[in-house]
Design a protein around this motif. Sequence first.
Motif, PDB file in Angstrom:
ATOM      1  N   MET A   1       0.932  -1.416  -0.061  1.00  0.00           N
ATOM      2  CA  MET A   1       0.065  -0.003  -0.043  1.00  0.00           C
ATOM      3  C   MET A   1       0.658   1.295   0.066  1.00  0.00           C
ATOM      4  O   MET A   1       0.363   2.205  -0.611  1.00  0.00           O
ATOM      5  CB  MET A   1      -0.846  -0.035   1.301  1.00  0.00           C
ATOM      6  N   LEU A   2       1.977   1.121   0.533  1.00  0.00           N
ATOM      7  CA  LEU A   2       2.894   2.265   0.688  1.00  0.00           C
ATOM      8  C   LEU A   2       3.232   2.882  -0.854  1.00  0.00           C
ATOM      9  O   LEU A   2       3.194   3.892  -0.978  1.00  0.00           O
ATOM     10  CB  LEU A   2       4.356   1.831   1.340  1.00  0.00           C
ATOM     11  N   HIS A   3       3.551   1.933  -1.778  1.00  0.00           N
ATOM     12  CA  HIS A   3       4.084   2.115  -3.089  1.00  0.00           C
ATOM     13  C   HIS A   3       2.843   2.719  -3.740  1.00  0.00           C
ATOM     14  O   HIS A   3       3.027   4.052  -4.261  1.00  0.00           O
ATOM     15  CB  HIS A   3       4.377   0.830  -3.808  1.00  0.00           C
ATOM     16  N   ARG A   5       0.332   4.580  -2.115  1.00  0.00           N
ATOM     17  CA  ARG A   5       0.377   5.877  -1.611  1.00  0.00           C
ATOM     18  C   ARG A   5       1.396   6.968  -2.279  1.00  0.00           C
ATOM     19  O   ARG A   5       0.952   7.946  -2.179  1.00  0.00           O
ATOM     20  CB  ARG A   5       0.167   5.877  -0.182  1.00  0.00           C
ATOM     21  N   GLN A   6       2.374   6.685  -2.463  1.00  0.00           N
ATOM     22  CA  GLN A   6       3.501   7.370  -2.945  1.00  0.00           C
ATOM     23  C   GLN A   6       3.320   7.651  -4.330  1.00  0.00           C
ATOM     24  O   GLN A   6       3.573   9.030  -4.738  1.00  0.00           O
ATOM     25  CB  GLN A   6       4.850   6.619  -2.915  1.00  0.00           C
ATOM     26  N   SER A  10       2.612  11.656  -5.369  1.00  0.00           N
ATOM     27  CA  SER A  10       3.530  12.262  -6.268  1.00  0.00           C
ATOM     28  C   SER A  10       3.078  12.846  -7.565  1.00  0.00           C
ATOM     29  O   SER A  10       3.688  13.249  -8.488  1.00  0.00           O
ATOM     30  CB  SER A  10       4.853  11.570  -6.520  1.00  0.00           C
ATOM     31  N   ASP A  36      -5.858   9.525   2.564  1.00  0.00           N
ATOM     32  CA  ASP A  36      -4.715   8.841   2.972  1.00  0.00           C
ATOM     33  C   ASP A  36      -4.732   7.708   2.813  1.00  0.00           C
ATOM     34  O   ASP A  36      -3.852   6.923   2.681  1.00  0.00           O
ATOM     35  CB  ASP A  36      -4.216   9.271   4.622  1.00  0.00           C
ATOM     36  N   GLU A  37      -5.912   7.003   2.905  1.00  0.00           N
ATOM     37  CA  GLU A  37      -6.159   5.611   2.900  1.00  0.00           C
ATOM     38  C   GLU A  37      -6.371   5.048   1.442  1.00  0.00           C
ATOM     39  O   GLU A  37      -6.615   3.916   1.309  1.00  0.00           O
ATOM     40  CB  GLU A  37      -7.210   4.952   3.957  1.00  0.00           C
ATOM     41  N   VAL A 156      -3.827  -4.082  -3.872  1.00  0.00           N
ATOM     42  CA  VAL A 156      -3.456  -3.699  -2.547  1.00  0.00           C
ATOM     43  C   VAL A 156      -4.538  -3.601  -1.475  1.00  0.00           C
ATOM     44  O   VAL A 156      -4.326  -3.487  -0.485  1.00  0.00           O
ATOM     45  CB  VAL A 156      -2.695  -2.385  -2.727  1.00  0.00           C
ATOM     46  N   ARG A 157      -5.807  -3.455  -2.264  1.00  0.00           N
ATOM     47  CA  ARG A 157      -7.138  -3.515  -1.528  1.00  0.00           C
ATOM     48  C   ARG A 157      -8.127  -3.960  -2.357  1.00  0.00           C
ATOM     49  O   ARG A 157      -8.281  -3.331  -3.387  1.00  0.00           O
ATOM     50  CB  ARG A 157      -7.372  -2.240  -0.989  1.00  0.00           C
TER      51      ARG A 157
END
Length: 157
Positions: A1-3, A5-6, A10, A36-37, A156-157
Amino acid sequence: MLHARQLVASNRYLALATVDAEGRPWCSPVYFAADDELECFYWMSATTSRHSRNIVANPEVSLAVFDSTVEPYHGRGVYSTGLAEVVAGDELQGALTVYPGDPSRGGSPITAEEVSDPSPWRLYRARAAAIWVLCPRPPRQPCPRHGRDDDHRARVR
């Protein structure tokens, strides 16, 4: 999930895919902000735009956020499907805390009056039902996580 979000943080634009009542597809780039989620993606559009009219006829959408600045064959992308709708009423103020995003992204703050009757503009939201990322990997090399050497997406979700 971090990937994911980044990538979303960006980039300023997403490609929004809609379908009209007759089943004809339409894709539009729109400036966006996401929570954010990554549960909701927001954009502002005129009610008369083709994608806005399509959402009235069929709220199912898909979207892609991608980095068009990377070298060929180094693609990075976030993909989602979901339902789109106009944000109105009690939910509008909360949505305006997300859209237009951090000032460093260049978006202009808007007010509820600017996206409510009689204005022709509305704030739209796509609620993500599912999200995938294009697995990052060097060109024609196996993905370290999945061992695949083709372009593929991981949910991822």
